[in-house]
Design a protein around this motif. Structure first.
Motif, short mmCIF file in Angstrom:
data_model
loop_
_atom_site.label_atom_id
_atom_site.label_comp_id
_atom_site.label_asym_id
_atom_site.label_seq_id
_atom_site.Cartn_x
_atom_site.Cartn_y
_atom_site.Cartn_z
N ILE A 1 0.84 -1.20 0.00
CA ILE A 1 0.00 0.00 0.00
C ILE A 1 0.87 1.25 0.00
O ILE A 1 0.62 2.22 -0.75
N MET A 2 1.92 1.27 0.83
CA MET A 2 2.82 2.42 0.88
C MET A 2 3.47 2.66 -0.48
O MET A 2 3.50 3.81 -0.98
N VAL A 3 4.02 1.60 -1.07
CA VAL A 3 4.70 1.74 -2.35
C VAL A 3 3.73 2.22 -3.43
O VAL A 3 4.07 3.07 -4.27
N THR A 4 2.51 1.70 -3.41
CA THR A 4 1.51 2.11 -4.40
C THR A 4 1.17 3.58 -4.28
O THR A 4 1.09 4.31 -5.28
N VAL A 5 0.97 4.06 -3.05
CA VAL A 5 0.65 5.48 -2.84
C VAL A 5 1.81 6.37 -3.29
O VAL A 5 1.61 7.40 -3.96
N LEU B 1 4.24 5.67 -5.51
CA LEU B 1 4.35 5.66 -6.97
C LEU B 1 3.24 6.48 -7.62
O LEU B 1 3.48 7.18 -8.62
N ALA B 2 2.04 6.42 -7.06
CA ALA B 2 0.93 7.20 -7.61
C ALA B 2 1.21 8.70 -7.50
O ALA B 2 0.92 9.47 -8.44
N CYS B 3 1.79 9.12 -6.39
CA CYS B 3 2.11 10.54 -6.21
C CYS B 3 3.17 11.01 -7.20
O CYS B 3 3.01 12.06 -7.85
N TYR B 4 4.23 10.24 -7.35
CA TYR B 4 5.29 10.65 -8.28
C TYR B 4 4.82 10.54 -9.73
O TYR B 4 5.24 11.33 -10.58
N LEU B 5 3.96 9.58 -10.03
CA LEU B 5 3.39 9.50 -11.37
C LEU B 5 2.50 10.70 -11.64
O LEU B 5 2.50 11.25 -12.76
N ARG B 6 1.76 11.13 -10.64
CA ARG B 6 0.92 12.33 -10.79
C ARG B 6 1.79 13.56 -11.07
O ARG B 6 1.43 14.41 -11.90
N ILE B 7 2.92 13.66 -10.41
CA ILE B 7 3.85 14.77 -10.66
C ILE B 7 4.37 14.72 -12.09
O ILE B 7 4.42 15.74 -12.80
#
Length: 364
Positions: free
Chosen positions: A208-212, A214-220
């Motif tokens: 869950i931590m890794v997914t969140v 990666l989602a944040c950096y992908l959003r950036i």
């Protein structure tokens, strides 16, 4: 009766030899010195490096930014791990199937390591969320979540969440206990069917931590690419480059550079954590598991190296602190010496006085 007694002694000896064989096959007598050496090196570099990070931010106004509050919090978690790592080293070097120190020490060591690991992961999640917030909202200055007070609150929240996520399943639901694990010769969780459920819970938590993150950096990344494409569509090629540079400057080149550096820190965490996760899933890989655990601990001393390599202000502050320590050690060995400024003033004074030889002759 004598035969029965002999048989009992033989069975006891076989059982003892089997246990020792498991201990030596697991940690491996050829392996334990290597693992202990890695732990000692990690302890030294981790304590020094993370200590420099904490002192550098505390003493340098340039480093006292809201983002570095979470960086210091991450350094504190790594420093605590390195502080208890010598106890793991003592267990690895022990040739007995029990911890060489009292059991309560092993319980504390295991609980600290699990909590600091969880706190490091939560810190990386919070850093990714703040980076996403600052970049996508084009935050300039200390506003919103990007303030020191709010990030101090987030840092404290990271420790609370780490303690709850680790201790509630252990002490509340009694899924496992922190104790000595003979195959590794270290303080972990006690092996049991319920402890397997606890490790599965931790694996889900890490995913869950890794997914969140990666989602944040992908959003950036998507946000920056969209900004770049919008300028290319709305403006001609001759003006696009100049306007794009201006847009990047408005969003803050420093914020983008800091985000890249923190993403590298996150990737180092993933690279060091992934081998241990795989080793726990695959059965009967005790020797490999020892080395993957050592790689996991290495992450606690890597972050200061990354800061020094990628961040010029951290690098200059580290060098200044190291020079100050070396100078203080040199002065303590050779006695108190006058400061450089005093020497230079005395030299200038001597040069000025040398211009008046008559005055000197009269004085003498």
């Amino acid at each position: 009766m004598d035969v029965f007694s002999v048989d009992q002694q033989v069975l006891s000896a076989l059982s003892h030899n089997s246990t020792n064989e498991t201990r030596h096959e697991g940690s491996g007598f050829p392996h334990h010195i290597v693992i202990a050496s890695i732990y000692i090196a990690t302890t030294v570099f981790g304590v020094v490096g993370n200590g420099l990070v904490i002192m550098g931010v505390a003493l340098s106004p340039k480093l006292q930014t809201p983002t570095n509050v979470l960086i210091v919090n991450l350094a504190i978690a790594d420093l605590l791990t390195c502080a208890v790592l010598p106890f793991q080293t003592a267990g690895v070097l022990s040739e007995r199937d029990q911890f060489p120190l009292p059991d309560v020490v092993c319980t504390i060591v295991g609980s600290v390591i699990y909590v600091t690991f969880a706190c490091s992961g939560i810190n990386l999640v919070l850093i990714a969320i703040i980076r996403c917030y600052v970049i996508t909202k084009s935050i300039r200055g200390k506003v919103g979540l990007n303030t020191r007070r709010k990030q101090i609150a987030l840092a404290l929240m990271a420790w609370v969440l780490a303690c709850l996520s680790i201790y509630v399943p252990v002490f509340g639901f009694q899924l496992t206990t922190f104790s000595y694990y003979p195959p590794y010769g270290q303080c972990f969780t006690s092996p049991s069917p319920r402890s397997n459920a606890y490790h599965g819970y931790l694996a889900v938590l890490i995913c869950i931590m890794v997914t969140v993150i990666l989602a944040c950096y992908l959003r950036i990344l998507v946000f920056l690419r969209n900004q770049h494409n919008q300028f290319r569509v709305h403006f001609g090629s001759s003006r696009s480059r100049r306007l794009h540079r201006a847009a990047i400057k408005r969003m803050g080149r420093r914020e983008i550079r800091v985000t890249k550096n923190l993403f590298i820190v996150f990737m180092a965490f993933v690279v060091c954590t992934l081998p241990t996760t795989i080793a726990f899933i695959i059965p009967d890989v005790l020797s490999i598991g020892l080395y993957t655990t050592a790689v996991l601990y290495l992450n606690n001393c890597l972050n200061p190296i990354l800061y020094a390599y990628k961040h010029p202000v951290f690098k200059s502050r580290f060098l200044a602190l190291i020079k100050r320590v070396l100078v203080s050690v040199g002065c303590s060995r050779k006695g108190v010496q006058p400061p450089v400024r005093t020497i230079s003033v005395a030299f200038v004074y001597a040069m000025n006085v040398s211009q008046y030889p008559v005055t000197l002759k009269m004085a003498y």
